[in-house]
Design a protein around this motif. Sequence first.
Motif, PDB file in Angstrom:
ATOM      1  N   LEU A  93      48.871  27.156  66.904  1.00  0.00           N
ATOM      2  CA  LEU A  93      48.739  25.833  66.290  1.00  0.00           C
ATOM      3  C   LEU A  93      47.501  25.687  65.412  1.00  0.00           C
ATOM      4  CD1 LEU A  93      49.854  23.528  69.258  1.00  0.00           C
ATOM      5  CD2 LEU A  93      51.247  24.495  67.411  1.00  0.00           C
ATOM      6  N   GLN A  94      46.779  26.779  65.186  1.00  0.00           N
ATOM      7  CA  GLN A  94      45.609  26.770  64.319  1.00  0.00           C
ATOM      8  C   GLN A  94      45.941  27.470  63.003  1.00  0.00           C
ATOM      9  OE1 GLN A  94      42.693  25.145  65.189  1.00  0.00           O
ATOM     10  NE2 GLN A  94      43.909  24.496  66.969  1.00  0.00           N
ATOM     11  N   THR A  95      45.477  26.890  61.903  1.00  0.00           N
ATOM     12  CA  THR A  95      45.734  27.475  60.588  1.00  0.00           C
ATOM     13  C   THR A  95      44.863  28.705  60.370  1.00  0.00           C
ATOM     14  OG1 THR A  95      46.297  25.315  59.656  1.00  0.00           O
ATOM     15  CG2 THR A  95      45.707  27.060  58.109  1.00  0.00           C
ATOM     16  N   CYS A  96      45.472  29.774  59.931  1.00  0.00           N
ATOM     17  CA  CYS A  96      44.730  30.983  59.553  1.00  0.00           C
ATOM     18  C   CYS A  96      44.254  30.798  58.110  1.00  0.00           C
ATOM     19  CB  CYS A  96      45.609  32.213  59.652  1.00  0.00           C
ATOM     20  SG  CYS A  96      46.254  32.568  61.307  1.00  0.00           S
ATOM     21  N   PRO A  97      42.959  30.728  57.850  1.00  0.00           N
ATOM     22  CA  PRO A  97      42.459  30.502  56.494  1.00  0.00           C
ATOM     23  C   PRO A  97      42.984  31.549  55.513  1.00  0.00           C
ATOM     24  CG  PRO A  97      40.691  30.292  58.092  1.00  0.00           C
ATOM     25  CD  PRO A  97      41.870  30.843  58.835  1.00  0.00           C
ATOM     26  N   LEU A  98      43.339  31.076  54.332  1.00  0.00           N
ATOM     27  CA  LEU A  98      43.902  31.957  53.307  1.00  0.00           C
ATOM     28  C   LEU A  98      42.885  32.184  52.196  1.00  0.00           C
ATOM     29  CD1 LEU A  98      46.128  33.446  51.711  1.00  0.00           C
ATOM     30  CD2 LEU A  98      46.947  31.195  50.945  1.00  0.00           C
ATOM     31  N   THR A  99      42.722  33.448  51.843  1.00  0.00           N
ATOM     32  CA  THR A  99      41.914  33.828  50.687  1.00  0.00           C
ATOM     33  C   THR A  99      42.830  34.478  49.662  1.00  0.00           C
ATOM     34  OG1 THR A  99      39.968  34.214  52.071  1.00  0.00           O
ATOM     35  CG2 THR A  99      39.970  35.202  49.864  1.00  0.00           C
ATOM     36  N   ILE A 100      42.755  34.012  48.414  1.00  0.00           N
ATOM     37  CA  ILE A 100      43.542  34.607  47.332  1.00  0.00           C
ATOM     38  C   ILE A 100      42.575  35.258  46.363  1.00  0.00           C
ATOM     39  CG2 ILE A 100      45.205  34.193  45.485  1.00  0.00           C
ATOM     40  CD1 ILE A 100      46.176  31.759  46.981  1.00  0.00           C
ATOM     41  N   ALA A 101      42.637  36.562  46.261  1.00  0.00           N
ATOM     42  CA  ALA A 101      41.735  37.292  45.369  1.00  0.00           C
ATOM     43  C   ALA A 101      42.082  36.977  43.912  1.00  0.00           C
ATOM     44  CB  ALA A 101      41.838  38.793  45.629  1.00  0.00           C
ATOM     45  N   ASP A 102      41.128  37.194  43.021  1.00  0.00           N
ATOM     46  CA  ASP A 102      41.351  36.847  41.610  1.00  0.00           C
ATOM     47  C   ASP A 102      41.978  37.984  40.807  1.00  0.00           C
ATOM     48  OD1 ASP A 102      39.258  38.595  41.508  1.00  0.00           O
ATOM     49  OD2 ASP A 102      37.846  37.230  40.529  1.00  0.00           O
ATOM     50  N   ASN A 103      42.265  39.112  41.452  1.00  0.00           N
ATOM     51  CA  ASN A 103      42.859  40.235  40.728  1.00  0.00           C
ATOM     52  C   ASN A 103      44.387  40.097  40.682  1.00  0.00           C
ATOM     53  OD1 ASN A 103      42.709  40.679  43.559  1.00  0.00           O
ATOM     54  ND2 ASN A 103      43.160  42.866  43.262  1.00  0.00           N
ATOM     55  N   TYR A 104      44.835  39.076  39.941  1.00  0.00           N
ATOM     56  CA  TYR A 104      46.261  38.872  39.727  1.00  0.00           C
ATOM     57  C   TYR A 104      46.879  40.111  39.066  1.00  0.00           C
ATOM     58  CZ  TYR A 104      45.842  33.754  40.411  1.00  0.00           C
ATOM     59  OH  TYR A 104      45.639  32.490  40.903  1.00  0.00           O
ATOM     60  N   GLN A 105      48.174  40.288  39.308  1.00  0.00           N
ATOM     61  CA  GLN A 105      48.922  41.348  38.644  1.00  0.00           C
ATOM     62  C   GLN A 105      50.261  40.779  38.191  1.00  0.00           C
ATOM     63  OE1 GLN A 105      49.289  44.736  41.232  1.00  0.00           O
ATOM     64  NE2 GLN A 105      47.090  45.114  41.316  1.00  0.00           N
ATOM     65  N   LEU A 106      50.957  41.535  37.364  1.00  0.00           N
ATOM     66  CA  LEU A 106      52.292  41.161  36.920  1.00  0.00           C
ATOM     67  C   LEU A 106      53.290  42.196  37.417  1.00  0.00           C
ATOM     68  CD1 LEU A 106      51.739  40.016  33.215  1.00  0.00           C
ATOM     69  CD2 LEU A 106      52.159  38.572  35.206  1.00  0.00           C
ATOM     70  N   ASP A 107      54.490  41.746  37.740  1.00  0.00           N
ATOM     71  CA  ASP A 107      55.570  42.635  38.161  1.00  0.00           C
ATOM     72  C   ASP A 107      56.852  42.140  37.507  1.00  0.00           C
ATOM     73  OD1 ASP A 107      56.994  44.630  39.410  1.00  0.00           O
ATOM     74  OD2 ASP A 107      56.258  44.181  41.424  1.00  0.00           O
ATOM     75  N   ASN A 108      57.941  42.864  37.774  1.00  0.00           N
ATOM     76  CA  ASN A 108      59.225  42.529  37.164  1.00  0.00           C
ATOM     77  C   ASN A 108      60.330  42.708  38.180  1.00  0.00           C
ATOM     78  OD1 ASN A 108      61.802  43.341  35.580  1.00  0.00           O
ATOM     79  ND2 ASN A 108      60.501  42.399  34.036  1.00  0.00           N
ATOM     80  N   HIS A 109      61.185  41.704  38.333  1.00  0.00           N
ATOM     81  CA  HIS A 109      62.363  41.793  39.181  1.00  0.00           C
ATOM     82  C   HIS A 109      63.569  41.343  38.373  1.00  0.00           C
ATOM     83  CE1 HIS A 109      60.254  42.400  43.066  1.00  0.00           C
ATOM     84  NE2 HIS A 109      59.309  41.673  42.504  1.00  0.00           N
ATOM     85  N   PHE A 110      64.548  42.235  38.245  1.00  0.00           N
ATOM     86  CA  PHE A 110      65.773  41.907  37.532  1.00  0.00           C
ATOM     87  C   PHE A 110      65.472  41.313  36.151  1.00  0.00           C
ATOM     88  CE2 PHE A 110      66.648  41.358  42.119  1.00  0.00           C
ATOM     89  CZ  PHE A 110      67.498  42.438  42.282  1.00  0.00           C
ATOM     90  N   ASN A 111      64.568  42.004  35.428  1.00  0.00           N
ATOM     91  CA  ASN A 111      64.210  41.652  34.054  1.00  0.00           C
ATOM     92  C   ASN A 111      63.546  40.285  33.924  1.00  0.00           C
ATOM     93  OD1 ASN A 111      65.313  44.085  32.988  1.00  0.00           O
ATOM     94  ND2 ASN A 111      67.361  43.187  33.098  1.00  0.00           N
ATOM     95  N   GLU A 112      62.920  39.812  34.999  1.00  0.00           N
ATOM     96  CA  GLU A 112      62.174  38.560  34.937  1.00  0.00           C
ATOM     97  C   GLU A 112      60.733  38.811  35.380  1.00  0.00           C
ATOM     98  OE1 GLU A 112      63.921  35.130  36.655  1.00  0.00           O
ATOM     99  OE2 GLU A 112      65.957  35.660  36.020  1.00  0.00           O
ATOM    100  N   ALA A 113      59.803  38.145  34.693  1.00  0.00           N
ATOM    101  CA  ALA A 113      58.376  38.360  34.956  1.00  0.00           C
ATOM    102  C   ALA A 113      57.932  37.624  36.216  1.00  0.00           C
ATOM    103  CB  ALA A 113      57.554  37.896  33.761  1.00  0.00           C
ATOM    104  N   TYR A 114      57.116  38.308  37.017  1.00  0.00           N
ATOM    105  CA  TYR A 114      56.583  37.746  38.256  1.00  0.00           C
ATOM    106  C   TYR A 114      55.064  37.878  38.281  1.00  0.00           C
ATOM    107  CZ  TYR A 114      60.976  37.008  40.786  1.00  0.00           C
ATOM    108  OH  TYR A 114      62.196  36.534  41.202  1.00  0.00           O
ATOM    109  N   LEU A 115      54.422  36.823  38.791  1.00  0.00           N
ATOM    110  CA  LEU A 115      52.985  36.865  39.040  1.00  0.00           C
ATOM    111  C   LEU A 115      52.768  37.300  40.484  1.00  0.00           C
ATOM    112  CD1 LEU A 115      50.081  36.223  38.058  1.00  0.00           C
ATOM    113  CD2 LEU A 115      50.416  33.915  38.992  1.00  0.00           C
TER     114      LEU A 115
END
Length: 367
Positions: A93-115
């Motif tokens: 019942l306690q939230t696990c703190p989330l850290t999002i690093a700034d090293n974003y990347q791009l990927d592709n699934h079924f010819n669509e762009a993903y962050l």
Amino acid sequence: MKTISSFLTILLVTLICTFSAQAHQLSTSYITLDNAQNPQQYTGTWQININDLEQSVALDLNQDQQISWGELKSQSETINRYAKTNFTVLQNLQTCPLTIADNYQLDNHFNEAYLVLPLLFSCANNADITLNYSAFFEHDANHKVIVNVNHVSRVFTKAEQQQTFSTQQASYLNTFNQYVYQGVLHIWIGIDHILFLIALLLTCVLYRTNKQWQAIASKKQIIKHTAWIVTAFTLAHSLTLTATALNMVSPNSRWVELGIAISVLFAALNNVWPVILRLGWLTFAFGLLHGMGFASVLGELGLSSDYQLLSILAFNLGVELGQLSILCIALPLLLIVRDKPIYIKWIMPIGSLAIAAMALLWCIERI
């Protein structure tokens, strides 16, 4: 009988129009987490369709109808805030703190762009965790996210936004049930596979004579013919699904998707302007391509690390069950209307041309 014929026409048109021009990929995100390096930390990624993200976070800042890398990075603070608001991990019942690093990347699934967002959840211990996901549902009620936690895959939907992942080893039965369910689900959302099957079924109740389609009188002959077509498709895609999932073959997914679109196009046009009347071996050949497509979906889900072969077999069984459910709906309707002039003259050719139009659009998109 006119009512049934009208219903079948509406069913075909609705099926084709509802899914627009998207095969496989409706509105889908992918989240992968594991705590292999540290039992108290879950690291991984959240892959978000940029078109989905644009609905919730203004990305096209200069309004040029294109989203640049600079625009994505400039909105990183807003993106991170949206991510943290709509995806949380709880432990006891306690939230696990989330850290999002700034090293974003791009990927592709079924010819669509993903962050690709790098995630790190810091939890108190290695107890079970509960995931809450609510992103993008406000814009698309059919959105889903495929979540893989320590090689256990689940699908989150608007109706099921919270699920618990156990730290205990998954059982044979749980793994089997999970991957059967995923197989059924993915044949139902794999619109190109569904339309390929329907294109084949449209003429399984007919035979060609004097350059005209005629209804097959014998139901036994229709069932035998249909069984041969479905069996050829099943055997073929089972072979390549298994071989691809086990990395025995590594096809280029772009060409596989293009080949699948071409198979749908050919099957549909062959109904209107027949070139090949004995479809068994051709269906087998095209089925090999479709199996590779199913394997790409299974690859997105991930295989159970403990029961790899069981995962593949269960997923394949799920695909077959989903396919049979479509067959059980379509074939009885076709048996009823097969000898009606409206079916041979209008429903079958118009339905086939509509399927061909969608397949042609897929071919253009996938080139």
